[in-house]
Design a protein around this motif. Structure first.
Motif, PDB file in Angstrom:
ATOM      1  N   ILE B 175     -32.311  -6.045   9.450  1.00 59.28           N
ATOM      2  CA  ILE B 175     -32.016  -6.641   7.179  1.00 59.28           C
ATOM      3  C   ILE B 175     -31.861  -8.344   8.339  1.00 59.28           C
ATOM      4  O   ILE B 175     -31.152  -8.726   8.745  1.00 59.28           O
ATOM      5  CB  ILE B 175     -30.977  -5.813   6.749  1.00 59.28           C
ATOM      6  N   PRO B 176     -31.990  -8.794   7.023  1.00 62.54           N
ATOM      7  CA  PRO B 176     -31.868 -10.076   6.629  1.00 62.54           C
ATOM      8  C   PRO B 176     -30.844 -11.158   6.586  1.00 62.54           C
ATOM      9  O   PRO B 176     -30.162 -10.079   6.554  1.00 62.54           O
ATOM     10  CB  PRO B 176     -32.701 -10.763   5.647  1.00 62.54           C
ATOM     11  N   LEU B 177     -30.253 -11.857   7.603  1.00 56.58           N
ATOM     12  CA  LEU B 177     -28.812 -12.329   7.406  1.00 56.58           C
ATOM     13  C   LEU B 177     -28.690 -12.021   6.370  1.00 56.58           C
ATOM     14  O   LEU B 177     -27.192 -12.062   6.220  1.00 56.58           O
ATOM     15  CB  LEU B 177     -28.697 -13.841   8.749  1.00 56.58           C
ATOM     16  N   SER B 178     -29.055 -12.969   5.194  1.00 56.47           N
ATOM     17  CA  SER B 178     -28.520 -12.876   3.977  1.00 56.47           C
ATOM     18  C   SER B 178     -28.130 -11.926   2.991  1.00 56.47           C
ATOM     19  O   SER B 178     -26.860 -11.789   2.501  1.00 56.47           O
ATOM     20  CB  SER B 178     -29.387 -13.871   3.465  1.00 56.47           C
ATOM     21  N   THR B 179     -29.137 -10.645   3.998  1.00 57.56           N
ATOM     22  CA  THR B 179     -28.601  -9.709   2.852  1.00 57.56           C
ATOM     23  C   THR B 179     -26.962  -9.229   3.743  1.00 57.56           C
ATOM     24  O   THR B 179     -26.303  -8.037   3.392  1.00 57.56           O
ATOM     25  CB  THR B 179     -29.391  -7.972   3.705  1.00 57.56           C
ATOM     26  N   VAL B 180     -26.936  -9.425   4.997  1.00 58.19           N
ATOM     27  CA  VAL B 180     -25.380  -8.963   5.504  1.00 58.19           C
ATOM     28  C   VAL B 180     -25.025  -9.535   4.962  1.00 58.19           C
ATOM     29  O   VAL B 180     -23.589  -8.879   4.606  1.00 58.19           O
ATOM     30  CB  VAL B 180     -26.021  -9.419   7.467  1.00 58.19           C
ATOM     31  N   LYS B 181     -24.334 -10.659   4.747  1.00 59.68           N
ATOM     32  CA  LYS B 181     -23.574 -11.299   3.964  1.00 59.68           C
ATOM     33  C   LYS B 181     -23.514 -10.851   2.737  1.00 59.68           C
ATOM     34  O   LYS B 181     -22.697 -10.056   1.933  1.00 59.68           O
ATOM     35  CB  LYS B 181     -24.074 -12.929   3.890  1.00 59.68           C
ATOM     36  N   SER B 182     -24.483 -10.597   2.398  1.00 57.07           N
ATOM     37  CA  SER B 182     -24.253  -9.982   0.654  1.00 57.07           C
ATOM     38  C   SER B 182     -23.245  -8.788   0.232  1.00 57.07           C
ATOM     39  O   SER B 182     -23.278  -8.943   0.182  1.00 57.07           O
ATOM     40  CB  SER B 182     -26.241 -10.315  -0.218  1.00 57.07           C
ATOM     41  N   ARG B 183     -24.158  -8.421   1.501  1.00 56.02           N
ATOM     42  CA  ARG B 183     -23.731  -6.700   1.505  1.00 56.02           C
ATOM     43  C   ARG B 183     -22.444  -6.866   1.131  1.00 56.02           C
ATOM     44  O   ARG B 183     -21.268  -5.836   0.875  1.00 56.02           O
ATOM     45  CB  ARG B 183     -24.517  -5.659   2.407  1.00 56.02           C
ATOM     46  N   LEU B 184     -22.060  -7.915   2.311  1.00 57.16           N
ATOM     47  CA  LEU B 184     -20.524  -8.086   2.317  1.00 57.16           C
ATOM     48  C   LEU B 184     -19.009  -8.439   1.965  1.00 57.16           C
ATOM     49  O   LEU B 184     -18.499  -8.079   1.158  1.00 57.16           O
ATOM     50  CB  LEU B 184     -20.575  -8.858   4.035  1.00 57.16           C
ATOM     51  N   TYR B 185     -20.769  -9.316   0.963  1.00 50.63           N
ATOM     52  CA  TYR B 185     -19.820 -10.556  -0.156  1.00 50.63           C
ATOM     53  C   TYR B 185     -19.587  -9.278  -1.114  1.00 50.63           C
ATOM     54  O   TYR B 185     -18.498  -9.298  -1.850  1.00 50.63           O
ATOM     55  CB  TYR B 185     -20.739 -11.670  -0.349  1.00 50.63           C
ATOM     56  N   THR B 186     -20.642  -8.329  -1.079  1.00 49.54           N
ATOM     57  CA  THR B 186     -20.500  -6.976  -2.855  1.00 49.54           C
ATOM     58  C   THR B 186     -19.731  -6.257  -1.765  1.00 49.54           C
ATOM     59  O   THR B 186     -18.656  -6.160  -3.211  1.00 49.54           O
ATOM     60  CB  THR B 186     -21.759  -6.863  -2.576  1.00 49.54           C
ATOM     61  N   ALA B 187     -19.565  -5.969  -1.288  1.00 46.84           N
ATOM     62  CA  ALA B 187     -18.356  -4.921  -0.797  1.00 46.84           C
ATOM     63  C   ALA B 187     -17.002  -5.684  -0.858  1.00 46.84           C
ATOM     64  O   ALA B 187     -16.122  -5.163  -1.370  1.00 46.84           O
ATOM     65  CB  ALA B 187     -18.612  -5.017   1.068  1.00 46.84           C
ATOM     66  N   LEU B 188     -16.681  -6.595  -0.493  1.00 49.11           N
ATOM     67  CA  LEU B 188     -15.116  -6.916  -0.637  1.00 49.11           C
ATOM     68  C   LEU B 188     -15.116  -7.725  -2.343  1.00 49.11           C
ATOM     69  O   LEU B 188     -13.984  -7.018  -2.867  1.00 49.11           O
ATOM     70  CB  LEU B 188     -15.081  -8.432  -0.233  1.00 49.11           C
ATOM     71  N   LYS B 189     -16.122  -7.726  -2.981  1.00 55.25           N
ATOM     72  CA  LYS B 189     -16.008  -7.852  -4.913  1.00 55.25           C
ATOM     73  C   LYS B 189     -16.072  -6.148  -4.928  1.00 55.25           C
ATOM     74  O   LYS B 189     -15.333  -5.972  -5.977  1.00 55.25           O
ATOM     75  CB  LYS B 189     -17.161  -8.507  -4.933  1.00 55.25           C
ATOM     76  N   GLN B 190     -16.275  -5.721  -4.263  1.00 62.06           N
ATOM     77  CA  GLN B 190     -16.112  -4.027  -4.954  1.00 62.06           C
ATOM     78  C   GLN B 190     -15.093  -3.307  -4.673  1.00 62.06           C
ATOM     79  O   GLN B 190     -13.988  -2.720  -5.551  1.00 62.06           O
ATOM     80  CB  GLN B 190     -17.152  -3.066  -4.231  1.00 62.06           C
ATOM     81  N   LEU B 191     -14.501  -4.182  -3.707  1.00 61.59           N
ATOM     82  CA  LEU B 191     -13.064  -3.335  -3.330  1.00 61.59           C
ATOM     83  C   LEU B 191     -11.296  -4.166  -3.824  1.00 61.59           C
ATOM     84  O   LEU B 191     -11.141  -3.270  -3.833  1.00 61.59           O
ATOM     85  CB  LEU B 191     -13.004  -4.009  -1.847  1.00 61.59           C
ATOM     86  N   LYS B 192     -12.293  -5.573  -4.200  1.00 62.12           N
ATOM     87  CA  LYS B 192     -11.382  -5.888  -5.327  1.00 62.12           C
ATOM     88  C   LYS B 192     -10.865  -4.988  -6.331  1.00 62.12           C
ATOM     89  O   LYS B 192      -9.983  -5.395  -6.608  1.00 62.12           O
ATOM     90  CB  LYS B 192     -11.277  -6.811  -5.843  1.00 62.12           C
ATOM     91  N   SER B 193     -12.063  -4.427  -6.741  1.00 62.21           N
ATOM     92  CA  SER B 193     -12.293  -3.999  -8.423  1.00 62.21           C
ATOM     93  C   SER B 193     -11.517  -2.682  -8.176  1.00 62.21           C
ATOM     94  O   SER B 193     -10.346  -1.990  -9.462  1.00 62.21           O
ATOM     95  CB  SER B 193     -13.280  -3.766  -8.700  1.00 62.21           C
TER      96      SER B 193
END
Lengths: 224, 203
Positions: B175-193
């Motif tokens: 998958i694209p590099l940007s997708t990896v970062k986007s997924r990790l960022y989304t994961a951290l945000k979901q962890l926060k909630s």
């Protein structure tokens, strides 16, 4: 998310958080981070979340010993030879008995082969030209049923047997001369009982008075 | 000297806001700043760890950040939140440490730290109460991570547990590099909630 449009992107935050930002991008990010309160708070939040996961891994997984993977050979059922050896390993008395039996079988086999080789030598000696030619003569005069013939049929077959013998006796010198040209004519002929030779059929015992072309040529040749 | 009992100690001022505690600390109320340290020591340490990548350096940087904050108390005007104020101090401290690391060897880093001031940072990291709190927090994080969608959890595990680079994750997952970062960022945000929905309280 609007603040990332104005400031740094989430990708930049994550790259910096995991130490994957280098060179000019790293310096630019740090310069911006030192001045932007919004990005500082955002980065602090991401860093806190990341540390929670890191701490979880460190507490619950790092103490675990790295499992040692060893590929054990798949146990295959022993072959019949292995089972054979194992069984005799546990029952040595049967091993002795089997050895003795095997020795007897080997001796008998060798003996049979030895005698078979002797018979073969005898058969090979038949072609030896120095030996006298074998003349097979049907022995029908005894009146004994031959090949399952009843007595009456045997009696009827007597003349034909005599005629057959005469014809065979006439043909025999030529046949012998054709098969063994170097054979001395003086070699004594050995008469073997016709009854001792296995018979495949009984047609030869039936009187055959028909005129044969070969006989005619033989007669012509003899008269000449 | 201001001594912190650690984040897991029972709070002496549970109902007071951070701003009020700063005012009390400026006015000379004993243990007011210690209460602020209790509340923020872990987050400041996490921030320092995120910037420095090493726990020992992060611990030292957090200590120095709280020392700097204590010294800067008279200058706090209340225009920003205490958390932002502490974050800024910590970030500047970490940037200083990073620049120092680039020019100096690591063997000389600890020599400038005052041993007396080290007591600012929670000194009971391994106390039973701290251990119990950490165990409870680990349980919450475990539930939060395991409840993430598979594609997000996959990136988290590869990044945090396998310690793969973004490029390696990108190549592995194709998958694209940007997708990896986007997924990790989304994961951290979901962890926060997810983490905010579960309160961790240890008495």
């Amino acid at each position: 998310m609007k603040k990332f449009v104005k400031c740094e992107s989430p990708g930049q935050f994550l790259a910096y958080l995991y130490g994957e930002l280098n060179g000019a991008a790293l310096n630019a990010f740090e310069d911006h981070l030192s001045d932007c309160t919004t990005c500082i708070d955002e980065f602090a939040e991401i860093a806190d979340l990341r540390y929670s996961v890191y701490e979880w891994r460190k507490v619950e997984f790092d103490p675990l010993e790295t499992p040692v993977f060893s590929i054990e050979a798949i146990e295959t059922p022993p072959s019949w030879s292995e089972q054979f050896q194992a069984w005799f390993g546990q029952h040595t008395q049967w091993l002795s008995a089997a050895s003795a039996f095997g020795a007897v079988v080997i001796v008998l086999t060798i003996g049979i082969l030895f005698y078979s080789a002797g018979d073969t030598a005898d058969l090979a000696a038949v072609d030896d030209p120095s030996l006298p030619a074998v003349i097979v003569t049907p022995e029908r005069a005894s009146g004994t049923p031959v090949g399952g013939l009843i007595e009456d049929e045997a009696e009827e077959a007597k003349p034909s047997a005599s005629a057959f013998d005469e014809r065979r006796n006439l043909q025999q010198p030529k046949t012998s001369a054709r098969k063994t040209p170097s054979r001395q004519p003086a070699s004594p002929a050995v008469t073997v009982s016709f009854r001792s030779v296995p018979r495949l059929n009984e047609f030869e015992d039936i009187q055959d008075d028909g005129l044969r072309l070969a006989d005619m040529f033989d007669d012509i040749g003899s008269s000449e | 000297m201001v001594r912190s009992g650690g984040s897991s100690s029972k709070q002496m001022f549970p109902d007071l806001s951070d701003e009020k505690l700063v005012e009390m600390a400026v006015s000379g109320t004993p243990d007011a700043f210690g209460e602020i340290v209790k509340r923020w020591d872990r987050k400041i340490f996490a921030l320092c760890f995120g910037m420095l990548g090493r726990e020992d350096e992060a611990r030292d940087a957090a200590q120095e950040a709280f020392i700097a904050a204590y010294r800067a108390l008279p200058n706090f005007r209340g225009e920003a939140k205490v958390s932002s104020w502490l974050h800024r101090i910590a970030v500047n401290q970490c940037l200083t440490t990073r620049r120092r690391n680039r020019t100096r060897s690591e063997d000389h880093l600890d020599e400038e730290t005052n041993e007396e001031e080290r007591t600012f940072v929670a000194s009971d990291h391994y106390s039973p109460s701290h251990t119990a709190e950490r165990g409870e927090r680990m349980s919450v994080v475990r539930q939060a991570v395991t409840s993430l969608p598979v594609d997000l959890r996959q990136v988290v595990v590869m990044k945090e547990f396998e310690e793969m680079t973004f490029q390696e994750i990108s190549e592995t997952l194709e998958i694209p590099l940007s997708t990896v970062k986007s997924r990790l960022y989304t994961a951290l945000k979901q962890l926060k909630s997810k983490l905010e929905g579960v309160s961790v309280e240890v008495v």
